[in-house]
Structure formats: C-alpha cells, structure tokens
Design a protein around this motif. Structure first.
Motif, PDB file in Angstrom:
ATOM      1  N   GLY A 217      -5.874   0.258   6.134  1.00 19.67           N
ATOM      2  CA  GLY A 217      -5.019   1.194   5.405  1.00 19.67           C
ATOM      3  C   GLY A 217      -3.632   0.622   5.198  1.00 19.67           C
ATOM      4  O   GLY A 217      -3.298  -0.434   5.734  1.00 19.67           O
ATOM      5  N   PRO A 218      -2.796   1.330   4.428  1.00 18.31           N
ATOM      6  CA  PRO A 218      -1.447   0.848   4.099  1.00 18.31           C
ATOM      7  C   PRO A 218      -0.427   1.114   5.213  1.00 18.31           C
ATOM      8  O   PRO A 218       0.541   1.841   5.033  1.00 18.31           O
ATOM      9  CB  PRO A 218      -1.111   1.608   2.813  1.00 18.31           C
TER      10      PRO A 218
ATOM     11  N   LYS B 150       0.749   1.249  -3.275  1.00 20.79           N
ATOM     12  CA  LYS B 150       1.206   2.436  -2.545  1.00 20.79           C
ATOM     13  C   LYS B 150       2.435   2.046  -1.722  1.00 20.79           C
ATOM     14  O   LYS B 150       2.304   1.401  -0.682  1.00 20.79           O
ATOM     15  CB  LYS B 150       0.090   2.966  -1.643  1.00 20.79           C
ATOM     16  N   GLY B 151       3.614   2.413  -2.234  1.00 27.14           N
ATOM     17  CA  GLY B 151       4.857   2.060  -1.543  1.00 27.14           C
ATOM     18  C   GLY B 151       5.008   0.556  -1.414  1.00 27.14           C
ATOM     19  O   GLY B 151       4.928  -0.170  -2.397  1.00 27.14           O
ATOM     20  N   ASN B 152       5.201   0.080  -0.187  1.00 23.56           N
ATOM     21  CA  ASN B 152       5.381  -1.350   0.078  1.00 23.56           C
ATOM     22  C   ASN B 152       4.061  -2.067   0.330  1.00 23.56           C
ATOM     23  O   ASN B 152       4.051  -3.199   0.825  1.00 23.56           O
ATOM     24  CB  ASN B 152       6.303  -1.552   1.283  1.00 23.56           C
ATOM     25  N   TRP B 153       2.951  -1.407   0.022  1.00 17.37           N
ATOM     26  CA  TRP B 153       1.627  -1.964   0.280  1.00 17.37           C
ATOM     27  C   TRP B 153       0.833  -2.094  -1.010  1.00 17.37           C
ATOM     28  O   TRP B 153       1.047  -1.341  -1.953  1.00 17.37           O
ATOM     29  CB  TRP B 153       0.863  -1.050   1.252  1.00 17.37           C
ATOM     30  N   VAL B 154      -0.097  -3.053  -1.030  1.00 13.62           N
ATOM     31  CA  VAL B 154      -1.019  -3.186  -2.151  1.00 13.62           C
ATOM     32  C   VAL B 154      -2.441  -3.276  -1.596  1.00 13.62           C
ATOM     33  O   VAL B 154      -2.681  -3.914  -0.578  1.00 13.62           O
ATOM     34  CB  VAL B 154      -0.711  -4.418  -3.040  1.00 13.62           C
ATOM     35  N   LYS B 155      -3.337  -2.569  -2.283  1.00 19.67           N
ATOM     36  CA  LYS B 155      -4.753  -2.679  -1.943  1.00 19.67           C
ATOM     37  C   LYS B 155      -5.292  -3.855  -2.741  1.00 19.67           C
ATOM     38  O   LYS B 155      -5.023  -3.974  -3.934  1.00 19.67           O
ATOM     39  CB  LYS B 155      -5.514  -1.400  -2.294  1.00 19.67           C
TER      40      LYS B 155
ATOM     41  N   THR C  42     -12.312  -5.493   0.450  1.00 17.81           N
ATOM     42  CA  THR C  42     -11.037  -4.859   0.109  1.00 17.81           C
ATOM     43  C   THR C  42     -10.265  -4.483   1.361  1.00 17.81           C
ATOM     44  O   THR C  42     -10.838  -4.300   2.436  1.00 17.81           O
ATOM     45  CB  THR C  42     -11.244  -3.586  -0.743  1.00 17.81           C
ATOM     46  N   GLY C  43      -8.963  -4.365   1.200  1.00 14.20           N
ATOM     47  CA  GLY C  43      -8.085  -3.958   2.283  1.00 14.20           C
ATOM     48  C   GLY C  43      -6.663  -3.869   1.765  1.00 14.20           C
ATOM     49  O   GLY C  43      -6.417  -4.038   0.567  1.00 14.20           O
ATOM     50  N   TRP C  44      -5.753  -3.607   2.677  1.00 12.40           N
ATOM     51  CA  TRP C  44      -4.344  -3.433   2.316  1.00 12.40           C
ATOM     52  C   TRP C  44      -3.504  -4.545   2.916  1.00 12.40           C
ATOM     53  O   TRP C  44      -3.749  -4.970   4.050  1.00 12.40           O
ATOM     54  CB  TRP C  44      -3.844  -2.086   2.828  1.00 12.40           C
ATOM     55  N   VAL C  45      -2.505  -4.998   2.153  1.00 14.63           N
ATOM     56  CA  VAL C  45      -1.565  -6.001   2.638  1.00 14.63           C
ATOM     57  C   VAL C  45      -0.152  -5.582   2.260  1.00 14.63           C
ATOM     58  O   VAL C  45       0.055  -4.878   1.278  1.00 14.63           O
ATOM     59  CB  VAL C  45      -1.869  -7.420   2.078  1.00 14.63           C
ATOM     60  N   ALA C  46       0.810  -6.016   3.078  1.00 14.30           N
ATOM     61  CA  ALA C  46       2.215  -5.740   2.772  1.00 14.30           C
ATOM     62  C   ALA C  46       2.615  -6.546   1.537  1.00 14.30           C
ATOM     63  O   ALA C  46       2.401  -7.756   1.488  1.00 14.30           O
ATOM     64  CB  ALA C  46       3.088  -6.112   3.962  1.00 14.30           C
TER      65      ALA C  46
END
Length: 153
Positions: A44-45, A67-72, A80-84
């Motif tokens: 998650g983010p 999403k904010g400071n995160w990208v999927k 898939t996943g989330w990274v800063a």
C-alpha cells in the motif's frame, strides 16, 4: 465521379502519426525507474505497508495510479505495488522479457551477435531505432537487442 481528395489522405496519415507519437510519449510519461541504490515496492501507499519486493537502481516501472507522494506501479512480470514517488527517476532502462536475447553489434539480425542477455536482466537504455534498442550493462558492455524481447523505455 467519387474521387477522394488527396488532402484527406494526408490528414489521415498525419493524424495516425500524431496518435502514435502521443501514445509513445504517454507511455514514456507513465514510466519511471528506481533512482536510488534500492527501493521497496509495498502493498500500500505507506511505509507501514508490507514490503513485497526490493528493486535495484534503474529498474523500470509503469505507473498505474498516483496517490499523494506515492505511485502504484507495475513491473515487467505484471506484479503491482506502491513506491515512494521521490525515490523514482526518469533514466530509461529495459528488462529482458525473453528467456535469452541476442545482443548484436548493430540494429538488425544481419549484425553479428556480441553477447547474450537473460530473462530479468536489467539494461540501461542508450538509443532506440525502429524495432531495436541499444542497451548497456552496468559494467559498460552493450549492443542492440530487438525491442520485442525487452520491457521498459
């Protein structure tokens, strides 16, 4: 007589070229690579989310959501996943998606094979020509690989 006006053909051809160019640019804008030495892909983010994968510098990723400071993101295998976002950059790289890819001295099968790259190998993108990509390994050795054997930008 029902003749087609030449300007219509020209307009249609120009429209197709612009569509292809915008699709290519859109794809590049949706791609990022790992900027630091490593990066955690998370569920998650949030830094409190579980780490799914640790990715190394240059690894290409396709952005699917922000999403904010995160990208999927999605990798070449579809994971898939989330990274800063701050840990990603815009240095183009490719990953070998075939079992083995011939590295050639030039952009075409008529050029001699100078090496081989294996599935999952990370390569720095140096140049693109039609259906070929000039790539470079971390140690500086490189050549040309058919684009359909690679994933990235």
């Amino acid at each position: 007589m029902n003749a087609t006006h030449p300007a219509r053909h020209l307009f249609a051809a120009a429209s197709l070229c612009l569509l292809a160019l915008s699709t290519s640019v859109a794809h590049a804008q949706n791609m990022v690579s790992v900027q630091g030495s490593t990066l955690n892909m998370r569920e998650g983010p949030s830094t409190s989310s579980a780490v799914l994968w640790e990715l190394k510098r240059g690894y290409p990723l396709q952005i699917t959501e922000r999403k904010g400071n995160w990208v999927k993101v999605r990798d070449f295998e579809g994971d898939t996943g989330w990274v800063a976002r701050s840990l990603t950059g815009n240095t183009p790289h490719h990953v070998v998606k075939s079992k083995v890819a011939n590295i050639r001295s030039g952009p075409g099968t008529q050029h001699r094979i100078v090496g081989k790259a294996e599935y999952g190998e990370l390569l720095r993108t140096r140049e693109k020509r039609a259906d070929w990509v000039r790539v470079e390994r971390e140690e500086g050795v490189g050549g040309w690989i058919a684009k359909n054997l690679l994933w990235g930008w």
